[in-house]
Write an enzyme that holds these catalytic residues in place. Structure first.
Site, PDB file in Angstrom:
ATOM      1  N   GLU A 114       0.837  -1.215   0.000  1.00 48.97           N
ATOM      2  CA  GLU A 114       0.000   0.000   0.000  1.00 48.97           C
ATOM      3  C   GLU A 114       0.871   1.264   0.000  1.00 48.97           C
ATOM      4  OE1 GLU A 114      -2.366  -1.675   3.326  1.00 48.97           O
ATOM      5  OE2 GLU A 114      -4.080  -0.972   2.163  1.00 48.97           O
ATOM      6  N   GLU A 134      -4.276  -9.220   3.620  1.00 43.98           N
ATOM      7  CA  GLU A 134      -4.924  -8.853   4.892  1.00 43.98           C
ATOM      8  C   GLU A 134      -6.107  -9.742   5.242  1.00 43.98           C
ATOM      9  OE1 GLU A 134      -3.804  -6.682   2.729  1.00 43.98           O
ATOM     10  OE2 GLU A 134      -2.995  -4.891   3.700  1.00 43.98           O
TER      11      GLU A 134
HETATM   12  C1  LIG Z   1      -3.114  -1.686   7.281  1.00 44.77           C
HETATM   13  C2  LIG Z   1      -2.623  -2.859   6.458  1.00 44.77           C
HETATM   14  O1  LIG Z   1      -3.468  -2.985   5.347  1.00 44.77           O
HETATM   15  C3  LIG Z   1      -2.672  -4.077   7.287  1.00 44.77           C
HETATM   16  C4  LIG Z   1      -1.497  -4.960   7.068  1.00 44.77           C
HETATM   17  O2  LIG Z   1      -0.530  -4.674   6.414  1.00 44.77           O
HETATM   18  S1  LIG Z   1      -1.606  -6.449   7.875  1.00 44.77           S
HETATM   19  C5  LIG Z   1      -0.156  -7.287   7.448  1.00 44.77           C
HETATM   20  C6  LIG Z   1      -0.189  -7.808   6.052  1.00 44.77           C
HETATM   21  N1  LIG Z   1       0.934  -8.649   5.878  1.00 44.77           N
HETATM   22  C7  LIG Z   1       0.838  -9.975   5.994  1.00 44.77           C
HETATM   23  O3  LIG Z   1      -0.208 -10.534   6.200  1.00 44.77           O
HETATM   24  C8  LIG Z   1       2.130 -10.736   5.860  1.00 44.77           C
HETATM   25  C9  LIG Z   1       2.309 -11.627   7.068  1.00 44.77           C
HETATM   26  N2  LIG Z   1       3.577 -12.290   7.041  1.00 44.77           N
HETATM   27  C10 LIG Z   1       3.820 -13.344   6.252  1.00 44.77           C
HETATM   28  O4  LIG Z   1       3.009 -13.800   5.469  1.00 44.77           O
HETATM   29  C11 LIG Z   1       5.161 -13.983   6.374  1.00 44.77           C
HETATM   30  O5  LIG Z   1       5.645 -13.732   7.683  1.00 44.77           O
HETATM   31  C12 LIG Z   1       6.206 -13.423   5.358  1.00 44.77           C
HETATM   32  C13 LIG Z   1       5.806 -13.901   3.953  1.00 44.77           C
HETATM   33  C14 LIG Z   1       6.254 -11.923   5.423  1.00 44.77           C
HETATM   34  C15 LIG Z   1       7.613 -13.968   5.720  1.00 44.77           C
HETATM   35  O6  LIG Z   1       7.562 -15.368   5.811  1.00 44.77           O
HETATM   36  P1  LIG Z   1       8.830 -16.177   6.360  1.00 44.77           P
HETATM   37  O7  LIG Z   1      10.049 -15.708   5.660  1.00 44.77           O
HETATM   38  O8  LIG Z   1       8.467 -17.617   6.283  1.00 44.77           O
HETATM   39  O9  LIG Z   1       9.033 -15.738   7.865  1.00 44.77           O
HETATM   40  P2  LIG Z   1       8.013 -15.856   9.084  1.00 44.77           P
HETATM   41  O10 LIG Z   1       8.563 -16.852  10.044  1.00 44.77           O
HETATM   42  O11 LIG Z   1       6.613 -15.990   8.645  1.00 44.77           O
HETATM   43  O12 LIG Z   1       8.158 -14.389   9.706  1.00 44.77           O
HETATM   44  C16 LIG Z   1       9.383 -13.965  10.298  1.00 44.77           C
HETATM   45  C17 LIG Z   1       9.053 -13.166  11.537  1.00 44.77           C
HETATM   46  O13 LIG Z   1       8.438 -11.952  11.121  1.00 44.77           O
HETATM   47  C18 LIG Z   1       7.208 -11.775  11.814  1.00 44.77           C
HETATM   48  N3  LIG Z   1       6.292 -11.074  10.906  1.00 44.77           N
HETATM   49  C19 LIG Z   1       6.028 -11.361   9.607  1.00 44.77           C
HETATM   50  N4  LIG Z   1       5.162 -10.467   9.101  1.00 44.77           N
HETATM   51  C20 LIG Z   1       4.891  -9.609  10.095  1.00 44.77           C
HETATM   52  C21 LIG Z   1       4.071  -8.456  10.196  1.00 44.77           C
HETATM   53  N5  LIG Z   1       3.360  -7.983   9.157  1.00 44.77           N
HETATM   54  N6  LIG Z   1       4.017  -7.832  11.375  1.00 44.77           N
HETATM   55  C22 LIG Z   1       4.734  -8.248  12.444  1.00 44.77           C
HETATM   56  N7  LIG Z   1       5.526  -9.327  12.410  1.00 44.77           N
HETATM   57  C23 LIG Z   1       5.612  -9.986  11.248  1.00 44.77           C
HETATM   58  C24 LIG Z   1       6.747 -13.179  12.129  1.00 44.77           C
HETATM   59  O14 LIG Z   1       5.850 -13.173  13.208  1.00 44.77           O
HETATM   60  C25 LIG Z   1       8.051 -13.851  12.460  1.00 44.77           C
HETATM   61  O15 LIG Z   1       8.381 -13.478  13.784  1.00 44.77           O
HETATM   62  P3  LIG Z   1       9.233 -14.490  14.709  1.00 44.77           P
HETATM   63  O16 LIG Z   1      10.542 -14.687  14.021  1.00 44.77           O
HETATM   64  O17 LIG Z   1       9.315 -13.776  16.015  1.00 44.77           O
HETATM   65  O18 LIG Z   1       8.432 -15.751  14.788  1.00 44.77           O
END
Ligand SMILES: C[C@H](O)CC(=O)SCCNC(=O)CCNC(=O)[C@H](O)C(C)(C)COP(=O)(O)OP(=O)(O)OC[C@H]1O[C@@H](n2cnc3c(N)ncnc32)[C@H](O)[C@@H]1OP(=O)(O)O
Length: 674
Positions: A114, A134
């Site tokens: 975004e 999301e």
């Molecule tokens: C206002 C907005 O519209 C709202 C948003 O943006 S909501 C967030 C949208 N983003 C997401 O849904 C992505 C969520 N994350 C993921 O899918 C996966 O973590 C990823 C593809 C980014 C990385 O995957 P991968 O490399 O396998 O690592 P993964 O183990 O999942 O994550 C690494 C660490 O980052 C953290 N992390 C990942 N995304 C995060 C996020 N958006 N916020 C906070 N922590 C996050 C995980 O909790 C993990 O923490 P840990 O090591 O303490 O367990």
């Protein structure tokens, strides 16, 4: 301590590069956003800055808004609803008199994308992942994503990406117009700098994606697309509201203009962020990542040993599924069977598993050949002398398993991990005839093993922490979510769910219709009800595990005669197209009125006179009577320290049994409220 920051560097070319630094995935925490706001403000004020580039440290643009911040009252609150989206991204960044370009490496997800879409152009590496996932967290894109994505890629593609939480790669993003250029990692930021300068000097159009209209379909067509998306969403997830709300927000922007859309997006986002759905799904997100953190194992600073070659004993459904999973992750695999016929059948099953990926377009023929070449079928232990791990996957027969483990001890090198895929048998008994108890471990896969995402790692009191650490690493490499549990009958997953069928059988003996139970449980969100499940696994397996639970947990087992009576009439489940349901050649299940006959007999053996009150149970009553005994069992599993933490059991239920994620939160509450 601040949770992340940004750094700004102004080059001699007049481009300010603002880098997001918040390892490991650079989420947009409040601290990152405040620091970004400050640096961006400075860049706008400085006369030596002509344009701005946003990028992320260590090869990752941003994993999105910081999920930890949802539902929590922190020390910072938006001064007004939609402040970040409207005031910061739209009125300040997108409307600024200096252009911004996003340089995207690794990933730009959620709020990360975004932010990038609010910039005036985007450059990406070809493999970067771009998406708005999301919805998988029970919320909707809240920083303008519902408005900008349709305007950049068209409504249909935007809906697909948002509703399926499905990211796309940089190359596809270029074809769709989501990014403006592709560059490899090492020249990414430079390419973005040049692009930013071209915009600043009006050699390239200065595009505000919020006001683009060329990709939007005419209103009538757009409405049809939105309505079709509503129907699909309801079909796929009838219990979910937020996908429908998201479609409404997108529609608002298309019908009433992007500013109205942004406002609605902001208001709805605030509400959804504190919804039960979102709490559940965020709980699942963090719990899933927490399963591989095991006190006393993963905090010891041990590195996993390298596993190169794995042997599998038994090429049946489970063995061939496990082999498929391993070769798909580039492990060399030896598959052992007792004779040529069984071996060929096992290898053929692996081939069929891979072929189905080819047929679905998920694998090329060339990759198929490369992957299957990692598999070797054998009939003896000759080639076990250099394997690093063995997974035994033969039928659930204790003496057979004991013999196999004794043989393995003789033929495998001393460092080799000796794992069993048993789903119920006590591992101490399996390893009784060996002196290798420290390297005996359970590696319980769920059927079909190459598809189901859970791996239950079972440790005995003697299993060494190194072996667990190694298996956790294999689990990660084969992309399974591992949970580490203790050794007992049924371990954690099957033990937690044995009351599922037991309660259903008890209810039937007391007058409740089995098809009603299946209907109610499916409506609740399980992939199938207890009776359909028994048909699927087969009555033989169901009775054998029932006996095992009866022997080990007699105080809470219900002795129904229904299954044994049906077996006598050769009704043994889906495999013979006759169990609780009748199955046609397409494996479609239909209820069978003849079942009444067995139920009546079972009731009379049990000496039960059906209680009219029980026949009028509400859906909620049935759900509680089927699932609360499972929650009780989960509590026992925790008390006995078979599971490390309650959230591991939530993940086990969701990934092993298909328990609906939306109900998880309440289940955790029950566990935590004890
Ligand atoms: C206002 C907005 O519209 C709202 C948003 O943006 S909501 C967030 C949208 N983003 C997401 O849904 C992505 C969520 N994350 C993921 O899918 C996966 O973590 C990823 C593809 C980014 C990385 O995957 P991968 O490399 O396998 O690592 P993964 O183990 O999942 O994550 C690494 C660490 O980052 C953290 N992390 C990942 N995304 C995060 C996020 N958006 N916020 C906070 N922590 C996050 C995980 O909790 C993990 O923490 P840990 O090591 O303490 O367990």
């Amino acid at each position: 301590m601040a949770k992340g920051r940004t750094e700004m560097e102004v080059g001699a070319d007049g481009v300010a590069v603002i880098t997001i630094i918040n390892p490991p995935v650079n989420p947009l925490s409040v601290d990152v956003l405040l620091s970004m706001g400050e640096n961006f403000g400075q860049a706008l004020r400085r006369d030596d800055v002509k344009a701005i580039v946003f990028t992320g440290a260590k090869g990752k643009f941003s994993g999105g808004f910081d999920i930890n911040a949802f539902g929590k009252k922190g020390n910072w609150e938006e001064p007004e609803v939609g402040y970040l989206s409207k005031v910061f991204l739209s009125d300040t960044l997108e409307s600024a008199r200096k252009p911004s370009v996003a340089a995207i490496d690794g990933l730009a997800l959620g709020g990360g994308l975004e932010l990038a879409m609010a910039c005036h152009a985007r450059v990406s590496t070809p493999t970067a992942q771009l998406g708005l996932p999301e919805l998988q967290l029970g919320i909707i894109p809240g920083l303008g994503g519902t408005q900008r994505l349709p305007r950049l890629v068209g409504l249909s593609k935007a809906l697909e990406m948002i509703l399926l939480s499905k990211p796309i790669k940089g190359q596809e993003a270029l074809d769709l117009g989501l990014v403006d250029a592709i560059a490899p990692s090492d020249t990414l930021v430079n390419t973005a700098r040049l692009l930013a300068l071209e915009i600043a000097e009006f050699r390239r159009p200065w595009i505000k994606s919020l006001y683009k209209t060329d990709k939007l379909e005419p209103l009538g067509e757009a409405r049809e697309i939105l309505n079709f998306a509503r129907v699909q969403s309801l079909k796929q997830a009838p219990n979910l509201q937020h996908p429908l709300i998201c479609i409404d927000v997108i529609e608002e922007g298309i019908v009433s203009g992007p500013n109205a859309g942004l406002l609605k997006e902001a208001m709805v986002s605030r509400e959804l962020q504190s919804s039960e759905t979102s709490k559940s799904l965020i709980h699942v997100f963090f719990s899933q990542r927490a399963t591989s953190k095991v006190p006393g194992i993963t905090d010891l600073g041990r590195a996993p040993r390298k596993i190169n070659k794995v042997a599998i004993v038994g090429g049946g459904l489970m063995g061939s599924g496990i082999a498929t999973t391993l070769i798909l992750s580039n492990y060399q695999v030896i598959l052992k069977e007792v004779n040529e016929k069984f071996l060929n059948a096992g290898v053929d099953r692996v081939k069929a598993n891979l072929q189905s990926r080819v047929n679905k377009g998920k694998m090329t023929q060339e990759k198929f050949e490369g992957t299957i070449s990692l598999l070797k079928g054998v009939l003896d232990y000759e080639q076990f002398k250099d394997v690093d791990m063995v997974i035994e996957a033969v039928i659930e027969n204790l003496s057979l398993k004991q013999q196999i483990f004794a043989d393995l001890e003789k033929h495998c090198p001393p460092h080799c991990i000796l794992a069993s895929n048993t789903s119920t048998i006590n591992l101490n008994l399996i390893g009784e005839k060996t002196k290798s108890q420290d390297r005996i471990v359970g590696a319980h896969f769920f059927s079909p093993a190459h598809i189901m995402p859970l791996l239950e790692i079972v440790r005995t009191h003697k299993t060494s922490p190194q072996v667990i650490q190694d298996l956790l690493d294999v689990g990660k490499k084969i992309r399974k979510t591992p949970i580490v549990v203790g050794n007992c009958t049924g371990f954690a997953v099957n033990r937690m769910f044995f009351p599922y069928t037991q309660s259903a059988l008890l209810l039937v003996d007391h007058g409740v219709d089995p098809y009603q139970i299946d209907r109610v449980v499916t409506k609740f969100g399980m992939p199938m009800g207890p009776f359909r499940l028994v048909d699927l696994v087969g009555f033989g397996v169901a009775i054998a595990s029932g006996i095992s639970y009866l022997e080990n947990y007699p105080d809470r087992c219900y002795r129904s005669m229904l299954l044994p009576m049906m077996v006598e009439d050769k009704r043994t489940g889906e495999a013979v197209r006759k169990g609780f349901y009748l199955y046609n050649e397409k494996r479609r299940a239909s209820p069978d009125p003849e079942i009444k006959k067995y139920i009546e007999k079972s009731r009379s053996i049990a000496g039960v006179i059906p209680d009219p009150k029980l026949m009028k149970l509400t859906d909620k009553d049935i759900i509680e009577m089927v699932f609360l005994p499972c929650v009780n069992e989960a509590c026992r599993i925790l008390d006995e320290k078979i599971a490390v933490k309650a959230s591991d059991l939530d993940i086990a239920s969701v990934m092993g049994m298909g328990f609906p994620t939306l109900q998880t939160w309440s289940k955790v509450h029950i566990l935590e409220a004890r």
